[in-house]
Design a protein around this motif. Structure first.
Motif, PDB file in Angstrom:
ATOM      1  N   GLN A 161      51.297  41.367  43.549  1.00 49.88           N
ATOM      2  CA  GLN A 161      50.528  40.713  42.373  1.00 49.88           C
ATOM      3  C   GLN A 161      48.999  41.013  42.699  1.00 49.88           C
ATOM      4  OE1 GLN A 161      51.330  36.971  41.108  1.00 49.88           O
ATOM      5  NE2 GLN A 161      53.453  37.246  41.048  1.00 49.88           N
ATOM      6  N   VAL A 162      48.326  41.052  42.036  1.00 44.43           N
ATOM      7  CA  VAL A 162      46.834  41.056  41.958  1.00 44.43           C
ATOM      8  C   VAL A 162      46.198  40.220  40.941  1.00 44.43           C
ATOM      9  CG1 VAL A 162      44.691  42.469  41.512  1.00 44.43           C
ATOM     10  CG2 VAL A 162      46.991  43.516  42.406  1.00 44.43           C
ATOM     11  N   SER A 163      45.073  39.332  41.184  1.00 45.35           N
ATOM     12  CA  SER A 163      44.341  38.496  40.420  1.00 45.35           C
ATOM     13  C   SER A 163      42.843  38.933  40.632  1.00 45.35           C
ATOM     14  CB  SER A 163      44.650  37.040  41.194  1.00 45.35           C
ATOM     15  OG  SER A 163      44.110  36.889  42.207  1.00 45.35           O
ATOM     16  N   VAL A 164      42.194  38.866  39.526  1.00 43.34           N
ATOM     17  CA  VAL A 164      40.666  38.960  39.305  1.00 43.34           C
ATOM     18  C   VAL A 164      40.229  37.701  38.977  1.00 43.34           C
ATOM     19  CG1 VAL A 164      39.082  40.372  38.325  1.00 43.34           C
ATOM     20  CG2 VAL A 164      41.120  41.443  38.621  1.00 43.34           C
ATOM     21  N   GLU A 165      39.403  37.034  40.018  1.00 46.22           N
ATOM     22  CA  GLU A 165      38.723  35.825  39.629  1.00 46.22           C
ATOM     23  C   GLU A 165      37.254  36.053  39.505  1.00 46.22           C
ATOM     24  OE1 GLU A 165      42.229  33.530  42.220  1.00 46.22           O
ATOM     25  OE2 GLU A 165      40.780  35.169  43.111  1.00 46.22           O
ATOM     26  N   LEU A 166      36.893  35.443  38.284  1.00 48.92           N
ATOM     27  CA  LEU A 166      35.272  35.653  38.078  1.00 48.92           C
ATOM     28  C   LEU A 166      34.460  34.574  38.677  1.00 48.92           C
ATOM     29  CD1 LEU A 166      36.475  37.733  36.165  1.00 48.92           C
ATOM     30  CD2 LEU A 166      34.417  37.822  35.171  1.00 48.92           C
ATOM     31  N   ALA A 167      34.759  33.475  38.408  1.00 47.06           N
ATOM     32  CA  ALA A 167      34.031  32.095  38.902  1.00 47.06           C
ATOM     33  C   ALA A 167      35.054  31.110  39.373  1.00 47.06           C
ATOM     34  CB  ALA A 167      33.189  31.810  37.618  1.00 47.06           C
ATOM     35  N   PRO A 168      35.770  31.103  40.367  1.00 49.68           N
ATOM     36  CA  PRO A 168      36.823  30.380  40.792  1.00 49.68           C
ATOM     37  C   PRO A 168      35.808  29.082  41.471  1.00 49.68           C
ATOM     38  CG  PRO A 168      36.791  31.875  42.303  1.00 49.68           C
ATOM     39  CD  PRO A 168      35.894  32.459  41.195  1.00 49.68           C
ATOM     40  N   PHE A 169      36.224  27.717  41.054  1.00 46.66           N
ATOM     41  CA  PHE A 169      35.385  26.854  41.746  1.00 46.66           C
ATOM     42  C   PHE A 169      36.025  25.792  42.873  1.00 46.66           C
ATOM     43  CE2 PHE A 169      37.786  25.347  37.698  1.00 46.66           C
ATOM     44  CZ  PHE A 169      38.648  24.562  38.378  1.00 46.66           C
ATOM     45  N   ASP A 170      37.230  26.557  43.158  1.00 47.48           N
ATOM     46  CA  ASP A 170      37.762  26.153  44.427  1.00 47.48           C
ATOM     47  C   ASP A 170      37.120  26.417  45.736  1.00 47.48           C
ATOM     48  OD1 ASP A 170      39.884  25.685  46.596  1.00 47.48           O
ATOM     49  OD2 ASP A 170      41.234  25.966  45.241  1.00 47.48           O
ATOM     50  N   VAL A 171      37.050  25.520  46.637  1.00 48.24           N
ATOM     51  CA  VAL A 171      36.367  25.810  47.877  1.00 48.24           C
ATOM     52  C   VAL A 171      36.874  26.841  48.727  1.00 48.24           C
ATOM     53  CG1 VAL A 171      35.495  23.499  47.877  1.00 48.24           C
ATOM     54  CG2 VAL A 171      37.382  23.715  48.929  1.00 48.24           C
ATOM     55  N   LYS A 172      38.233  27.180  48.555  1.00 47.87           N
ATOM     56  CA  LYS A 172      38.655  28.150  49.389  1.00 47.87           C
ATOM     57  C   LYS A 172      38.345  29.485  49.113  1.00 47.87           C
ATOM     58  CE  LYS A 172      43.399  25.858  49.567  1.00 47.87           C
ATOM     59  NZ  LYS A 172      43.074  24.714  48.668  1.00 47.87           N
ATOM     60  N   TYR A 173      37.451  29.897  48.171  1.00 41.43           N
ATOM     61  CA  TYR A 173      36.972  31.030  47.924  1.00 41.43           C
ATOM     62  C   TYR A 173      35.428  30.976  48.118  1.00 41.43           C
ATOM     63  CZ  TYR A 173      40.888  31.853  45.108  1.00 41.43           C
ATOM     64  OH  TYR A 173      42.263  31.791  44.502  1.00 41.43           O
ATOM     65  N   VAL A 201      36.151  43.269  32.891  1.00 44.30           N
ATOM     66  CA  VAL A 201      35.736  44.362  33.767  1.00 44.30           C
ATOM     67  C   VAL A 201      35.643  45.380  33.248  1.00 44.30           C
ATOM     68  CG1 VAL A 201      36.876  45.394  35.817  1.00 44.30           C
ATOM     69  CG2 VAL A 201      37.293  42.828  35.413  1.00 44.30           C
ATOM     70  N   TYR A 202      34.604  46.073  33.898  1.00 42.23           N
ATOM     71  CA  TYR A 202      34.006  47.653  33.551  1.00 42.23           C
ATOM     72  C   TYR A 202      34.064  48.614  34.535  1.00 42.23           C
ATOM     73  CZ  TYR A 202      31.281  51.583  32.312  1.00 42.23           C
ATOM     74  OH  TYR A 202      30.612  52.893  31.965  1.00 42.23           O
ATOM     75  N   ILE A 203      34.807  49.690  34.463  1.00 40.20           N
ATOM     76  CA  ILE A 203      34.907  50.679  35.382  1.00 40.20           C
ATOM     77  C   ILE A 203      33.993  51.863  35.094  1.00 40.20           C
ATOM     78  CG2 ILE A 203      36.569  52.268  36.377  1.00 40.20           C
ATOM     79  CD1 ILE A 203      37.295  49.322  36.675  1.00 40.20           C
ATOM     80  N   ASP A 204      33.311  51.964  36.066  1.00 38.66           N
ATOM     81  CA  ASP A 204      31.835  52.927  35.900  1.00 38.66           C
ATOM     82  C   ASP A 204      32.536  54.085  36.465  1.00 38.66           C
ATOM     83  OD1 ASP A 204      29.706  54.515  35.929  1.00 38.66           O
ATOM     84  OD2 ASP A 204      28.250  53.078  36.789  1.00 38.66           O
ATOM     85  N   GLU A 205      32.906  55.104  35.589  1.00 34.83           N
ATOM     86  CA  GLU A 205      33.564  56.304  36.179  1.00 34.83           C
ATOM     87  C   GLU A 205      32.810  57.087  36.626  1.00 34.83           C
ATOM     88  OE1 GLU A 205      36.694  57.021  36.459  1.00 34.83           O
ATOM     89  OE2 GLU A 205      37.453  55.438  34.924  1.00 34.83           O
ATOM     90  N   SER A 206      31.346  57.395  36.435  1.00 32.12           N
ATOM     91  CA  SER A 206      30.211  58.091  37.031  1.00 32.12           C
ATOM     92  C   SER A 206      29.811  57.575  38.709  1.00 32.12           C
ATOM     93  CB  SER A 206      29.099  57.842  35.991  1.00 32.12           C
ATOM     94  OG  SER A 206      28.312  56.600  36.252  1.00 32.12           O
ATOM     95  N   ARG A 207      30.685  56.404  38.958  1.00 31.85           N
ATOM     96  CA  ARG A 207      30.217  56.105  40.417  1.00 31.85           C
ATOM     97  C   ARG A 207      31.501  56.032  41.001  1.00 31.85           C
ATOM     98  NH1 ARG A 207      26.584  50.818  40.054  1.00 31.85           N
ATOM     99  NH2 ARG A 207      26.688  51.059  42.467  1.00 31.85           N
ATOM    100  N   SER A 208      32.487  56.757  40.983  1.00 33.06           N
ATOM    101  CA  SER A 208      33.691  56.987  41.614  1.00 33.06           C
ATOM    102  C   SER A 208      34.773  55.731  41.346  1.00 33.06           C
ATOM    103  CB  SER A 208      33.426  57.099  43.148  1.00 33.06           C
ATOM    104  OG  SER A 208      32.653  58.223  43.347  1.00 33.06           O
ATOM    105  N   GLY A 209      34.555  55.131  39.927  1.00 36.79           N
ATOM    106  CA  GLY A 209      35.437  54.304  39.464  1.00 36.79           C
ATOM    107  C   GLY A 209      34.792  52.901  39.993  1.00 36.79           C
ATOM    108  N   ALA A 210      33.731  52.506  40.308  1.00 37.62           N
ATOM    109  CA  ALA A 210      33.189  51.290  40.652  1.00 37.62           C
ATOM    110  C   ALA A 210      33.631  50.057  39.555  1.00 37.62           C
ATOM    111  CB  ALA A 210      31.722  51.369  40.635  1.00 37.62           C
TER     112      ALA A 210
END
Length: 249
Positions: A220-232, A166-175
């Motif tokens: 709690q927080v989770s960051v899921e990049l490529a979940p293969f579960d059909v719920k997503y 994950v990259y935070i782009d500070e020039s775009r308000s923390g995108a």
């Protein structure tokens, strides 16, 4: 004749909308899946597993099947939990200090002893660093991570940036850019409710200029990049899934 045709079309549309809504839902709970065996490695069929959320006192029970497996779903994240395995044949077993992670299934394996061998067995569990039974590449942050991580802005960007993907782009308000993708391709959910910038008004991907909820309210927080579960669904970059804290009794 026309009335029957309209009724069929209406029913099909309602069914399709219902199925799509289910598929787009995000997980807000955790689960425990365990293997319960006897002294000889045989399945402890019929044993009762009682799972207690210690802070609130709420309980959930499950029964060990013929394969020696039990599954308990819909459990609130965090903990600690106390798991009691009650058998009419073998000695009861207690597992303490079980902490659950958002969207993850906690693996639990217990070997029971004969009643004449031991009076009480106490097992202390600990979190599994490897993402066993995970639905894909992801990062999970619990209440301790949120409380101890340095956060100047009191924003999710201060915690998700720990993930090297994950990259935070500070020039775009923390995108928040996941895997180099645009933040407009992300999905942000809180307790299963989407909070995306549907109209593309903000460069940070939030529906507001700042985080749309209190940072201190998150459990709690989770960051899921490529979940293969059909719920997503509904995103091509990453899914940032947060659940709020719950009260006690």
């Amino acid at each position: 004749m026309k009335t029957h045709r309209i009724s069929r079309i209406t029913g099909a549309l309602v069914l399709a909308l219902g199925l799509s809504t289910t598929a787009m839902a995000n997980l807000t709970t955790s689960a425990i899946k365990g293997q319960i065996e006897g002294p000889s490695g045989n399945p402890a069929v019929g044993a009762t597993v009682t799972i207690t959320h210690v802070p609130s006192g709420t309980t959930k029970t499950a029964t060990v099947n013929a394969a020696g497996i039990f599954v308990a779903k819909g459990l609130r994240v965090g903990g600690p939990y106390k798991v009691i395995v009650d058998s009419n044949i073998f000695e009861d077993t207690i597992v303490n200090d079980v902490y659950l992670t958002l969207g993850e299934t906690y693996p639990l394996s217990v070997a029971l002893h004969r009643e004449s061998e031991l009076e009480t067995i106490v097992i202390t569990g600990q979190s599994i660093s490897a993402q066993a039974m995970s639905a894909g590449p992801s990062a999970h942050f619990n209440a301790d991570d949120l409380r101890n991580a340095p956060s100047i802005n009191r924003d999710l960007i201060d915690i998700v940036r720990i993930d090297p993907r994950v990259y935070i782009d500070e020039s775009r308000s923390g995108a928040i850019q996941c895997g180099g993708s645009s933040p407009r391709f992300n999905s942000l959910t809180v307790d299963g409710v989407r909070m995306n910038d549907s109209f593309g008004l903000n460069s940070n991907g939030y529906p507001t200029t700042r985080i749309p909820f209190s940072f201190d309210s998150i459990e709690q927080v989770s960051v899921e990049l490529a979940p293969f579960d059909v719920k997503y669904g509904g995103f091509t970059a990453c899914n940032i899934n947060a659940v709020t804290k719950s009260g006690t009794n």
